[in-house]
Scaffold this motif. Structure first.
Motif, PDB file in Angstrom:
ATOM      1  N   SER A 257       0.837  -1.207   0.000  1.00 16.84           N
ATOM      2  CA  SER A 257       0.000   0.000   0.000  1.00 16.84           C
ATOM      3  C   SER A 257       0.867   1.251   0.000  1.00 16.84           C
ATOM      4  O   SER A 257       0.619   2.196  -0.761  1.00 16.84           O
ATOM      5  N   TYR A 258       1.878   1.250   0.835  1.00 17.71           N
ATOM      6  CA  TYR A 258       2.780   2.397   0.931  1.00 17.71           C
ATOM      7  C   TYR A 258       3.464   2.650  -0.412  1.00 17.71           C
ATOM      8  O   TYR A 258       3.586   3.790  -0.863  1.00 17.71           O
ATOM      9  N   SER A 259       3.896   1.567  -1.062  1.00 21.09           N
ATOM     10  CA  SER A 259       4.592   1.716  -2.346  1.00 21.09           C
ATOM     11  C   SER A 259       3.678   2.320  -3.409  1.00 21.09           C
ATOM     12  O   SER A 259       4.139   3.090  -4.259  1.00 21.09           O
ATOM     13  N   LEU A 260       2.400   2.007  -3.359  1.00 18.78           N
ATOM     14  CA  LEU A 260       1.454   2.587  -4.319  1.00 18.78           C
ATOM     15  C   LEU A 260       1.225   4.063  -4.045  1.00 18.78           C
ATOM     16  O   LEU A 260       1.185   4.877  -4.970  1.00 18.78           O
ATOM     17  N   ILE A 261       1.069   4.409  -2.775  1.00 21.32           N
ATOM     18  CA  ILE A 261       0.817   5.799  -2.406  1.00 21.32           C
ATOM     19  C   ILE A 261       2.012   6.683  -2.756  1.00 21.32           C
ATOM     20  O   ILE A 261       1.862   7.829  -3.166  1.00 21.32           O
ATOM     21  N   LYS A 262       3.193   6.141  -2.633  1.00 16.61           N
ATOM     22  CA  LYS A 262       4.405   6.911  -2.914  1.00 16.61           C
ATOM     23  C   LYS A 262       4.785   6.927  -4.390  1.00 16.61           C
ATOM     24  O   LYS A 262       5.674   7.664  -4.787  1.00 16.61           O
ATOM     25  N   ASN A 263       4.121   6.111  -5.192  1.00 20.58           N
ATOM     26  CA  ASN A 263       4.438   6.047  -6.618  1.00 20.58           C
ATOM     27  C   ASN A 263       3.138   6.128  -7.420  1.00 20.58           C
ATOM     28  O   ASN A 263       2.513   5.115  -7.717  1.00 20.58           O
ATOM     29  N   LYS A 264       2.761   7.356  -7.759  1.00 20.53           N
ATOM     30  CA  LYS A 264       1.480   7.605  -8.425  1.00 20.53           C
ATOM     31  C   LYS A 264       1.351   6.814  -9.732  1.00 20.53           C
ATOM     32  O   LYS A 264       0.294   6.257 -10.019  1.00 20.53           O
ATOM     33  N   LYS A 265       2.407   6.748 -10.509  1.00 16.70           N
ATOM     34  CA  LYS A 265       2.369   6.015 -11.786  1.00 16.70           C
ATOM     35  C   LYS A 265       2.078   4.537 -11.555  1.00 16.70           C
ATOM     36  O   LYS A 265       1.306   3.925 -12.291  1.00 16.70           O
ATOM     37  N   LYS A 266       2.705   3.957 -10.533  1.00 16.67           N
ATOM     38  CA  LYS A 266       2.474   2.549 -10.207  1.00 16.67           C
ATOM     39  C   LYS A 266       1.010   2.337  -9.810  1.00 16.67           C
ATOM     40  O   LYS A 266       0.375   1.366 -10.243  1.00 16.67           O
ATOM     41  N   MET A 267       0.483   3.259  -9.014  1.00 15.93           N
ATOM     42  CA  MET A 267      -0.909   3.177  -8.595  1.00 15.93           C
ATOM     43  C   MET A 267      -1.832   3.272  -9.814  1.00 15.93           C
ATOM     44  O   MET A 267      -2.782   2.491  -9.953  1.00 15.93           O
ATOM     45  N   GLU A 268      -1.566   4.192 -10.708  1.00 17.50           N
ATOM     46  CA  GLU A 268      -2.379   4.352 -11.913  1.00 17.50           C
ATOM     47  C   GLU A 268      -2.344   3.080 -12.764  1.00 17.50           C
ATOM     48  O   GLU A 268      -3.385   2.625 -13.255  1.00 17.50           O
TER      49      GLU A 268
END
Length: 89
Positions: A21-32
């Motif tokens: 979850s933290y990695s997604l929040i810190k990496n907008k492109k990854k989350m998208e």
């Protein structure tokens, strides 16, 4: 609705810097990318006659959408209000 709020709080309060979850929040492109990927996977499941994997893919997309809510700092109450507003129309 309580489970949704509980999941949001778990995502919000994640202190594990190595956590997903933290990695997604810190990496907008990854989350998208994950939201796009999970959306596509859910669409594929909708097209199938079997429902065997639909719930799994639905939950994957829902989880990633909740991460996006935390990222955007939008409360679930605002989502709930919008849904209720749409139901009354």
């Amino acid at each position: 609705m309580k489970i949704i709020k509980k999941i949001i709080n778990l995502i919000k309060n994640s202190k594990n810097h190595n956590g997903y979850s933290y990695s997604l929040i810190k990496n907008k492109k990854k989350m998208e990318r994950k939201i796009l990927e999970e959306s596509f996977e859910l669409i594929c499941e909708i097209r199938k006659k079997s429902n065997s994997n639909f719930i799994h893919e639905f939950c994957d997309l829902l989880y990633h959408m909740l991460v996006a809510l935390v990222y955007k700092k939008i409360s679930f109450n605002k989502i709930k209000s919008e849904l209720l507003k749409r139901m009354s129309n």
